[in-house]
Design an enzyme around this catalytic site. Structure first.
Site, PDB file in Angstrom:
ATOM      1  N   ASN A   9      39.116  48.882  47.630  1.00 30.43           N
ATOM      2  CA  ASN A   9      38.023  48.606  46.697  1.00 30.43           C
ATOM      3  C   ASN A   9      37.134  47.547  47.342  1.00 30.43           C
ATOM      4  OD1 ASN A   9      36.348  47.913  44.601  1.00 30.43           O
ATOM      5  ND2 ASN A   9      37.930  46.882  43.401  1.00 30.43           N
ATOM      6  N   TRP A  10      35.965  47.989  47.825  1.00 29.35           N
ATOM      7  CA  TRP A  10      35.107  47.052  48.560  1.00 29.35           C
ATOM      8  C   TRP A  10      34.337  46.129  47.608  1.00 29.35           C
ATOM      9  CZ3 TRP A  10      32.306  50.047  53.117  1.00 29.35           C
ATOM     10  CH2 TRP A  10      33.273  50.622  53.947  1.00 29.35           C
ATOM     11  N   LYS A  11      34.368  46.423  46.334  1.00 25.63           N
ATOM     12  CA  LYS A  11      33.610  45.629  45.343  1.00 25.63           C
ATOM     13  C   LYS A  11      32.142  45.547  45.779  1.00 25.63           C
ATOM     14  CE  LYS A  11      37.879  43.201  44.472  1.00 25.63           C
ATOM     15  NZ  LYS A  11      38.553  42.127  43.770  1.00 25.63           N
ATOM     16  N   HIS A  94      38.800  48.638  36.316  1.00 30.27           N
ATOM     17  CA  HIS A  94      39.156  47.482  37.141  1.00 30.27           C
ATOM     18  C   HIS A  94      39.034  46.211  36.296  1.00 30.27           C
ATOM     19  CE1 HIS A  94      39.023  44.395  40.218  1.00 30.27           C
ATOM     20  NE2 HIS A  94      39.673  45.254  40.969  1.00 30.27           N
ATOM     21  N   GLU A  96      37.837  43.420  36.830  1.00 27.11           N
ATOM     22  CA  GLU A  96      36.511  42.762  36.860  1.00 27.11           C
ATOM     23  C   GLU A  96      35.540  43.481  35.929  1.00 27.11           C
ATOM     24  OE1 GLU A  96      36.097  42.795  41.128  1.00 27.11           O
ATOM     25  OE2 GLU A  96      37.783  41.397  41.240  1.00 27.11           O
ATOM     26  N   GLU A 166      47.503  46.361  38.243  1.00 25.00           N
ATOM     27  CA  GLU A 166      46.968  45.178  38.916  1.00 25.00           C
ATOM     28  C   GLU A 166      47.070  43.968  37.988  1.00 25.00           C
ATOM     29  OE1 GLU A 166      43.993  46.286  42.166  1.00 25.00           O
ATOM     30  OE2 GLU A 166      42.889  46.387  40.295  1.00 25.00           O
ATOM     31  N   GLY A 172      42.666  38.790  43.988  1.00 25.09           N
ATOM     32  CA  GLY A 172      41.770  37.881  44.701  1.00 25.09           C
ATOM     33  C   GLY A 172      42.244  36.435  44.693  1.00 25.09           C
ATOM     34  N   SER A 212      46.237  41.058  45.834  1.00 26.89           N
ATOM     35  CA  SER A 212      46.502  40.276  47.051  1.00 26.89           C
ATOM     36  C   SER A 212      47.502  40.948  47.997  1.00 26.89           C
ATOM     37  CB  SER A 212      46.961  38.859  46.693  1.00 26.89           C
ATOM     38  OG  SER A 212      45.952  38.204  45.939  1.00 26.89           O
ATOM     39  N   GLY A 233      41.789  44.965  47.627  1.00 26.36           N
ATOM     40  CA  GLY A 233      40.455  44.375  47.554  1.00 26.36           C
ATOM     41  C   GLY A 233      40.103  43.721  48.875  1.00 26.36           C
ATOM     42  N   GLY A 234      40.266  42.397  48.943  1.00 25.35           N
ATOM     43  CA  GLY A 234      39.843  41.616  50.110  1.00 25.35           C
ATOM     44  C   GLY A 234      40.272  42.203  51.450  1.00 25.35           C
TER      45      GLY A 234
END
Ligand code: PEP
Length: 250
Positions: A9-11, A94, A96, A166, A172, A212, A233-234
């Site tokens: 997920n590149w956000k 998600h 967010e 998640e 994150g 993470s 994510g990251g």
């Protein structure tokens, strides 16, 4: 046998130049044939990403979509629009989106319906907040998110669903659920699906862990029997790290 999946997920990261660079780097990597690999760049880069990956097995997903087909919804993107650029997988729910864009279980239920009506695969995200876990309410919260967001679908639609557990406190933050915590929750999720639908459906659905995941912890987390991969994510923004995570399955 259920699929192993690693999705990035590149956000809201990577403009078009960076998208091509990251995909070029990823295409250089040896990625396990046993794992379905998905990347989810921002909307503006979906079509380009899809074209750049045509000669690979890597799939492209969207990070969100609207529940309505078209109309006066400024700034929104529909399922048909995604399909028209060759994208038939969408991440929904998600944390967010839930926290910053007020997406409720009820809204997500309608997005899920639209995605399924449009023949899309849904990566359905859910997970508890830190307070829920501290107050030992995490199983109830997760069950409610599933019941209200997803458990209205027909049994036959489960072949279009991937689950992504998640825990919000691990997204994150650098803090991961322990492999044991992930396994405990994934097995609980599978049990609730078996109770509501059938054990066949529960055994077939892939349940990803997100929060993470890094090259250093992926192997241990993916080693748990009910963890079928990760939503990353990251670490999905670095080709080396993402490839190492894809290849972390035993
Ligand atoms: C995510 O955004 O879904 C996620 C799991 O992020 P991170 O890997 O950075 O915690």
């Amino acid at each position: 046998m259920r699929k192993k999946i690693v999705a990035g997920n590149w956000k809201m990261n990577c403009d078009i130049t960076q998208t091509y660079e990251l995909l070029d780097q990823l295409k250089e990597k040896e990625l396990s044939d046993d794992v379905e690999v998905i990347v989810a760049p921002p909307f503006t880069n979906l079509q380009s990403a899809n074209q750049a990956l045509l000669d690979t097995d890597i799939l492209v997903a969207a990070q969100n979509m609207h529940q309505v087909a078209n109309g006066a919804f400024t700034g929104e993107i529909s399922a048909g629009m995604l399909q028209s650029v060759g994208v038939s997988t969408v991440i929904l729910g998600h944390s967010e989106r839930r926290a910053m864009f007020w997406e409720t279980n009820e809204l997500l239920a309608s997005k899920v319906n639209t995605a399924l009506e449009n023949d899309m695969t849904v990566i359905f995200c859910f997970g508890e907040e830190l307070e829920d876990r501290k107050s030992d309410n995490h199983f109830n919260v997760v069950k409610e998110q599933l019941e209200e967001g997803l458990y209205h679908i027909e049994a036959a639609s489960w072949s279009h669903i991937v689950l992504a557990y998640e825990p919000v406190w691990a997204i994150g933050t650098g803090e991961t659920a322990s492999p044991e915590q992930a396994q405990e929750m994934h097995s609980f999720i599978r049990r609730t699906i078996a109770d509501k639908y059938s054990s066949d459906i529960a055994q077939e659905v892939s349940i990803l862990y997100g929060g993470s995941v890094k090259p250093g912890n992926a192997k241990e987390i993916f080693g748990k029997p009910d963890v079928d991969g990760g939503l990353i994510g990251g670490a999905s923004l670095k080709a080396d790290d993402f490839a190492a995570i894809v290849n972390a399955f035993e």
